[in-house]
Design a protein around this motif. Structure first.
Motif, PDB file in Angstrom:
ATOM      1  N   MET A   1       0.807  -1.199   0.000  1.00 47.79           N
ATOM      2  CA  MET A   1       0.000   0.000   0.000  1.00 47.79           C
ATOM      3  C   MET A   1       0.854   1.269   0.000  1.00 47.79           C
ATOM      4  O   MET A   1       0.605   2.205  -0.731  1.00 47.79           O
ATOM      5  N   PHE A   2       1.909   1.286   0.842  1.00 47.75           N
ATOM      6  CA  PHE A   2       2.716   2.492   0.930  1.00 47.75           C
ATOM      7  C   PHE A   2       3.510   2.768  -0.337  1.00 47.75           C
ATOM      8  O   PHE A   2       3.814   3.916  -0.644  1.00 47.75           O
ATOM      9  N   ASN A   3       3.855   1.709  -1.086  1.00 45.47           N
ATOM     10  CA  ASN A   3       4.545   1.928  -2.357  1.00 45.47           C
ATOM     11  C   ASN A   3       3.671   2.746  -3.303  1.00 45.47           C
ATOM     12  O   ASN A   3       4.167   3.598  -4.028  1.00 45.47           O
ATOM     13  N   GLN A   4       2.373   2.471  -3.300  1.00 51.85           N
ATOM     14  CA  GLN A   4       1.457   3.226  -4.164  1.00 51.85           C
ATOM     15  C   GLN A   4       1.303   4.671  -3.690  1.00 51.85           C
ATOM     16  O   GLN A   4       0.987   5.544  -4.482  1.00 51.85           O
ATOM     17  N   LEU A   5       1.518   4.890  -2.411  1.00 52.99           N
ATOM     18  CA  LEU A   5       1.337   6.230  -1.847  1.00 52.99           C
ATOM     19  C   LEU A   5       2.637   7.036  -1.781  1.00 52.99           C
ATOM     20  O   LEU A   5       2.618   8.201  -1.398  1.00 52.99           O
ATOM     21  N   GLN A   6       3.756   6.432  -2.165  1.00 51.82           N
ATOM     22  CA  GLN A   6       5.049   7.093  -2.008  1.00 51.82           C
ATOM     23  C   GLN A   6       5.104   8.445  -2.721  1.00 51.82           C
ATOM     24  O   GLN A   6       5.491   9.448  -2.114  1.00 51.82           O
ATOM     25  N   ASN A   7       4.718   8.501  -3.983  1.00 52.34           N
ATOM     26  CA  ASN A   7       4.797   9.767  -4.714  1.00 52.34           C
ATOM     27  C   ASN A   7       3.806  10.810  -4.204  1.00 52.34           C
ATOM     28  O   ASN A   7       4.195  11.962  -3.998  1.00 52.34           O
ATOM     29  N   PRO A   8       2.532  10.467  -3.996  1.00 47.26           N
ATOM     30  CA  PRO A   8       1.640  11.491  -3.462  1.00 47.26           C
ATOM     31  C   PRO A   8       2.030  11.948  -2.062  1.00 47.26           C
ATOM     32  O   PRO A   8       1.901  13.141  -1.746  1.00 47.26           O
ATOM     33  N   LEU A   9       2.539  11.048  -1.223  1.00 47.29           N
ATOM     34  CA  LEU A   9       2.965  11.465   0.115  1.00 47.29           C
ATOM     35  C   LEU A   9       4.205  12.349   0.062  1.00 47.29           C
ATOM     36  O   LEU A   9       4.304  13.334   0.799  1.00 47.29           O
ATOM     37  N   ALA A  10       5.151  12.009  -0.795  1.00 40.90           N
ATOM     38  CA  ALA A  10       6.344  12.850  -0.944  1.00 40.90           C
ATOM     39  C   ALA A  10       5.959  14.242  -1.442  1.00 40.90           C
ATOM     40  O   ALA A  10       6.470  15.261  -0.954  1.00 40.90           O
ATOM     41  N   PHE A  11       5.049  14.285  -2.411  1.00 44.01           N
ATOM     42  CA  PHE A  11       4.582  15.563  -2.942  1.00 44.01           C
ATOM     43  C   PHE A  11       3.873  16.366  -1.856  1.00 44.01           C
ATOM     44  O   PHE A  11       4.144  17.554  -1.659  1.00 44.01           O
ATOM     45  N   ALA A  12       2.972  15.726  -1.126  1.00 40.20           N
ATOM     46  CA  ALA A  12       2.244  16.418  -0.054  1.00 40.20           C
ATOM     47  C   ALA A  12       3.206  16.918   1.016  1.00 40.20           C
ATOM     48  O   ALA A  12       3.065  18.041   1.517  1.00 40.20           O
ATOM     49  N   GLY A  13       4.200  16.113   1.362  1.00 39.00           N
ATOM     50  CA  GLY A  13       5.188  16.532   2.350  1.00 39.00           C
ATOM     51  C   GLY A  13       5.961  17.754   1.904  1.00 39.00           C
ATOM     52  O   GLY A  13       6.176  18.697   2.682  1.00 39.00           O
ATOM     53  N   ARG A  14       6.373  17.749   0.633  1.00 41.61           N
ATOM     54  CA  ARG A  14       7.093  18.912   0.099  1.00 41.61           C
ATOM     55  C   ARG A  14       6.204  20.151   0.125  1.00 41.61           C
ATOM     56  O   ARG A  14       6.655  21.246   0.486  1.00 41.61           O
ATOM     57  N   LEU A  15       4.944  20.005  -0.267  1.00 40.36           N
ATOM     58  CA  LEU A  15       4.019  21.140  -0.274  1.00 40.36           C
ATOM     59  C   LEU A  15       3.810  21.696   1.125  1.00 40.36           C
ATOM     60  O   LEU A  15       3.811  22.923   1.324  1.00 40.36           O
ATOM     61  N   LEU A  16       3.622  20.816   2.088  1.00 40.78           N
ATOM     62  CA  LEU A  16       3.357  21.265   3.445  1.00 40.78           C
ATOM     63  C   LEU A  16       4.560  21.976   4.058  1.00 40.78           C
ATOM     64  O   LEU A  16       4.408  22.978   4.770  1.00 40.78           O
ATOM     65  N   ILE A  17       5.744  21.492   3.780  1.00 40.97           N
ATOM     66  CA  ILE A  17       6.928  22.168   4.312  1.00 40.97           C
ATOM     67  C   ILE A  17       7.171  23.478   3.562  1.00 40.97           C
ATOM     68  O   ILE A  17       7.529  24.486   4.169  1.00 40.97           O
ATOM     69  N   ALA A  18       6.934  23.485   2.262  1.00 42.61           N
ATOM     70  CA  ALA A  18       7.056  24.737   1.498  1.00 42.61           C
ATOM     71  C   ALA A  18       6.070  25.776   2.021  1.00 42.61           C
ATOM     72  O   ALA A  18       6.361  26.980   2.019  1.00 42.61           O
TER      73      ALA A  18
END
Length: 136
Positions: A1-18
């Motif tokens: 499950m987490f493999n499928q979520l890796q890209n959206p989670l990485a993107f969301a993490g970058r957005l939230l920190i930005a």
């Protein structure tokens, strides 16, 4: 499950920190004199230069995180900046007792942000980034 979520989670993490750094950098531009005064008040040398460097780092690093370009370098630079700023501007051990709680909260929030930035530096921007498109 987490493999499928890796890209959206990485993107969301970058957005939230930005979302932390971009508004802070823009606020420093609109209140530049106040930022310089605040930096001077803690005794740092060259407060105007320090304020300008903070603006460039927060806005440039925030944009880099947002689009995922040079992400690892931007994350490391922002992590270092955040750690240094935490010890200078959120020294909870040196404030009056009635200010300790909020100052300590800000200090440890920044420590956590630096940890998140280090994780981004370690693992990269993810597949939804300009770094991934460039094959970096």
């Amino acid at each position: 499950m987490f493999n499928q979520l890796q890209n959206p989670l990485a993107f969301a993490g970058r957005l939230l920190i930005a979302a932390l750094f971009l508004p802070a950098g823009l606020a420093k531009i609109t209140g530049f004199a106040g930022t310089v005064g605040y930096i001077a008040s803690v005794g740092l040398p060259a407060p105007t230069l320090a304020a300008a460097a903070a603006v460039i780092l927060e806005i440039g690093g925030g944009i880099a995180l947002l689009v995922g370009l040079g992400t690892r370098y931007a994350a490391l630079a922002l992590a270092f900046f955040t750690l240094v700023a935490s010890f200078i501007f959120h020294a909870y051990w040196a404030v009056p007792a009635d200010q300790t709680y909020v100052t300590q909260l800000l200090f440890f929030k920044n420590i956590a942000v630096a940890g998140g930035l280090m994780a981004i530096a370690a693992f990269g921007a993810g597949g939804w980034s300009l770094d991934a498109r460039r094959g970096a």
